[in-house]
Design an enzyme around this catalytic site. Structure first.
Site, short mmCIF file in Angstrom:
data_model
loop_
_atom_site.label_atom_id
_atom_site.label_comp_id
_atom_site.label_asym_id
_atom_site.label_seq_id
_atom_site.Cartn_x
_atom_site.Cartn_y
_atom_site.Cartn_z
N HIS A 6 43.76 -68.36 13.82
CA HIS A 6 43.66 -68.27 15.35
C HIS A 6 43.24 -66.68 15.40
O HIS A 6 42.08 -66.57 16.13
CB HIS A 6 45.16 -68.65 15.91
CG HIS A 6 45.01 -68.44 17.22
ND1 HIS A 6 45.11 -68.76 18.24
CD2 HIS A 6 45.39 -66.93 17.75
CE1 HIS A 6 45.46 -68.54 19.95
NE2 HIS A 6 45.32 -66.49 18.97
N GLU A 7 44.11 -65.82 14.66
CA GLU A 7 43.47 -64.77 15.43
C GLU A 7 42.15 -64.29 14.63
O GLU A 7 40.94 -62.99 14.94
CB GLU A 7 44.65 -63.02 14.65
CG GLU A 7 45.75 -63.45 15.21
CD GLU A 7 46.08 -63.57 17.00
OE1 GLU A 7 44.93 -63.05 17.02
OE2 GLU A 7 46.85 -63.61 16.82
N HIS A 52 39.52 -64.59 17.04
CA HIS A 52 39.38 -63.67 17.40
C HIS A 52 38.62 -62.64 17.38
O HIS A 52 37.43 -62.07 18.01
CB HIS A 52 40.69 -63.39 18.62
CG HIS A 52 41.57 -63.80 19.64
ND1 HIS A 52 40.78 -64.42 20.78
CD2 HIS A 52 42.56 -64.07 19.34
CE1 HIS A 52 42.06 -65.03 21.07
NE2 HIS A 52 43.37 -64.88 20.37
ZN LIG Z 1 45.10 -65.42 21.13
#
Ligand SMILES: [Zn+2]
Length: 679
Positions: free
Chosen positions: A473-474, A477
């Site tokens: 997830h990170e 980003h």
């Molecule tokens: Zn997030």
């Protein structure tokens, strides 16, 4: 340029890619650097505002975009250290600097001469021959000034300033209380029999924590996630689970010096006051106006659509777990602190799968490589380890990110283990954003921070499935920041409810059997995860999704309820929260881990206030977007290129249009319902 070692934050950095020289930066450097760079930005802004020339896009908007570069740099480095590696000195600076920065920000946003120029340009924007990106940037500046009160009369401006200043102090206080309470000890065990059920590595980590906390020979569990979650999952001691669970949810709610109740009530009240001043009925109306959702009604509508299906499923999960308790003659009703334990039992029973079977395949280094490989296959990029770039803690590792042809894209730092100076959770941010003003291409410096399972004396970091997904997830980003490809970084404003699309979509690859096969390698033998175990993960895909969705939605409702208040009365926090949960009919077996007093997302900054819903809003998008890959090819290069171009590299003030350029149509909720088994 100023010189001397104490001026390191203000100098040109001669480091590789002008990365922050962490080996030279000291906590004591920040206060003078903040003061000097705020002063410098103020002079730049005054020069723009006081220019005798007729206002143009270049001499006003672009000039603003170029201004404040050093303050931005100091603020970002400070922000990283104060979140990931803080100490008393940095915390004191943070307390002192917050109101000064709030005031400085207001000085810029409430500068009348400056706003008059921006407004004039904005009003004649159609005649200026601006590029689409310049038009977006101009609109962002104009709206950001208006939304910061530039249009108010003097008296209201004064009121606004005092609200902003007070809020900035309350946020710092909340943050510091939160950190103190997360690092607090949740439980000390001194009898071996109280360790019943805990896997060896959990026991070992607790023993090491005890040494760190000067209690050698005992076992210490803190309220940091990698410490207390495995305890809740595995401890056979029901009373001890209750102690740990209550300590966790009651962070900030112990009527002691770190209590957050008064702060929350005051923050909520000030937010209403500010919204009213700016012409909005509620804080949520104010925030949502610039999100995809636009209005509180739209947010509640999405939450309501999902609530009943999620609750229905959660009730079924309760019944399944109660059956185990009854069968074993438990003679008690499942409570919130039992959920994790019996969910693990149920998973074992139904799918012959548990956390301990998976962890050996999720060594951090392998998982990180798996995430890098996904990015490499999709976008043709490469991550190359660099050992010549300074870091702020030995746990931090640095990678250079390159295009397939070797072109430098940017730098990526990873920092994955919990420690006392780090706040809870996981996040992605950057020391520098991409921009390309006047052909001067600035490359991004991006970092990911997490709180994943720590290596112990005899084992590497072995992550849970949940942590694996968070790492992916990170990185999503991170890619969003690394792939920035615009002239102005300010044109890439991404609404809160769109920004989780780039991150959440990566979680899909983490779970895909074909991808698991490549990175889930046993930490001792290097053998890939057996087919049979991958099948089990696949079959257990919907497991506990009722709980996960209900817990999350409950927190989103709570966030919204705090921010659709229309009056400024200060409130009894416990009572407010109880009422909020009663209204939606939360079942007693689920107590959300996000309670007001520890809800850092919404009270430790403006960040996610009336924005916690964003994750599920974006989940509708990411489930729909991932379907496009799933239906064609998991590593469909054309689709990936289109996603990179339309979603990851640019920004716009019409994010739905951006999405449609990638996907061809608006998303529907069915992909999400199907993924969570709620259909
Ligand atoms: Zn997030």
């Amino acid at each position: 340029m100023q010189s001397g070692p104490e001026k390191v934050l203000l100098q040109d950095w001669k480091t590789p890619y002008q990365t922050p020289p962490f080996d030279e930066i000291k906590s004591a450097h920040f206060m003078p650097a903040f003061l000097a760079t705020m002063e410098a930005e103020k002079a730049e802004v005054e020069a723009i505002a006081g220019s005798g020339q007729e206002p143009t896009f270049e001499n006003t908007i672009e000039a603003l975009e170029r201004s404040g570069e050093l303050l931005d740099r100091v603020g970002r480095v400070f922000g990283c250290l104060n979140s990931a590696e803080t100490n008393e000195q940095l915390q004191a600076i943070s307390r002192d600097i917050a109101p000064l920065r709030a005031r400085h920000n207001d000085d810029v946003k409430l500068n009348e001469a400056l706003f008059a120029r921006i407004r004039e340009i904005y009003q004649k924007r159609d005649r200026l021959g601006l590029t689409a990106e310049q038009d977006t940037l101009l609109e962002n500046y104009y709206l950001s000034f208006v939304r910061s009160g530039a249009d108010l009369n003097d008296e209201d401006k004064k009121k606004l300033r005092s609200i902003n200043e007070e809020l900035s102090k309350l946020y710092v206080e909340f943050r510091q209380n939160h950190l103190k309470q997360t690092n607090a000890i949740g439980l000390v065990i001194d009898k071996k029999e109280d360790l019943a059920g805990l896997p060896g590595d959990v026991v070992q980590a607790a023993a090491e924590m005890a040494v760190e906390r000067d209690m050698p020979g005992k076992w210490v569990f803190t309220l940091q996630k990698p410490s207390f979650i495995p305890f809740l999952m595995h401890s056979e001691k029901r009373q001890l689970r209750e102690i740990v669970f209550k300590a966790y949810v009651n962070r900030g709610n112990n009527d002691d010096e770190f209590d957050n109740k008064k702060l929350i009530s005051r923050i909520a009240s000030l937010r209403v006051r500010r919204a009213n001043l700016l012409g909005y009925e509620t804080h949520a109306d104010y925030v949502l106006e610039r999100n995809m959702a636009k209005t509180p009604e739209k947010v509640y509508a999405l939450l309501n659509d999902l609530w009943e299906p999620a609750l229905r499923r959660a009730r079924k999960e309760v019944a399944d777990m109660q059956a185990i308790i009854d069968r074993e003659g438990g003679d008690f009703k499942l409570e919130a602190w039992d959920w994790w334990y019996y969910a693990e039992r149920l998973k074992k029973e139904k799918y012959d799968l548990d956390d301990a079977m998976l962890r050996p395949y999720f060594k951090m280094e392998n998982v990180r490589k798996g995430a890098f490989d996904v990015a490499e296959k999709l976008y043709g990029i490469r991550f190359v380890k660099r050992d010549d770039i300074a870091v702020y803690h030995p746990d931090v590792e640095v990678f250079e990110v390159l295009e397939a042809d070797g072109t430098h894209i940017g730098i990526f730092y990873s920092d994955y283990y919990p420690r006392d100076g780090k706040r809870s959770g996981a996040w992605s941010s950057s020391f520098r954003s991409q921009s390309n003003i006047g052909g001067d291409f600035i490359t991004p410096l991006v970092y990911n921070v997490g709180n994943f399972a720590k290596p112990t004396a005899d084992k590497p970091s072995l992550m849970s499935m949940d942590e694996v997904e968070t790492l992916f997830h990170e990185l999503g980003h991170g890619l969003n920041s690394l792939f920035g490809n615009t002239v102005y970084s300010g044109s890439r404003r991404v609404p809160r409810d769109f920004v989780e699309l780039p991150s959440q979509i990566m979680e899909n690859w983490a779970r895909e059997p074909a991808v698991l096969k490549t990175y889930a390698l046993h930490y001792e033998t290097g053998e890939p995860m057996p087919e049979e175990l991958i099948d089990k993960i696949e079959r257990a895909r919907h497991f506990n999704q009722g709980f996960m969705t209900v817990e999350y939605l409950a927190a989103s409702y709570l966030d919204m309820d705090w921010h659709v208040l229309t009056d400024t009365a200060e409130r009894d926090v416990a009572q407010f929260e109880e009422e909020s949960m009663r209204k939606i009919g939360l079942i007693p077996e689920i107590e959300s881990r996000y309670q007001s007093t520890n809800f850092g997302h919404i009270f430790s900054s403006g960040g996610y206030s009336s924005g916690y819903y964003s994750y599920i809003w974006a989940a509708v998008l990411d489930a729909d977007a991932f379907r496009a890959f799933k239906e064609t090819d998991l590593f469909n290069k054309d689709l990936a290129a289109s996603f990179r171009k339309h979603v990851l590299s640019m920004g716009s003030n019409d994010t739905m249009a951006q999405y449609i350029r990638f996907r061809g149509a608006e998303p529907t909720v069915d992909a999400l319902l199907e993924r969570r088994g709620l259909d």
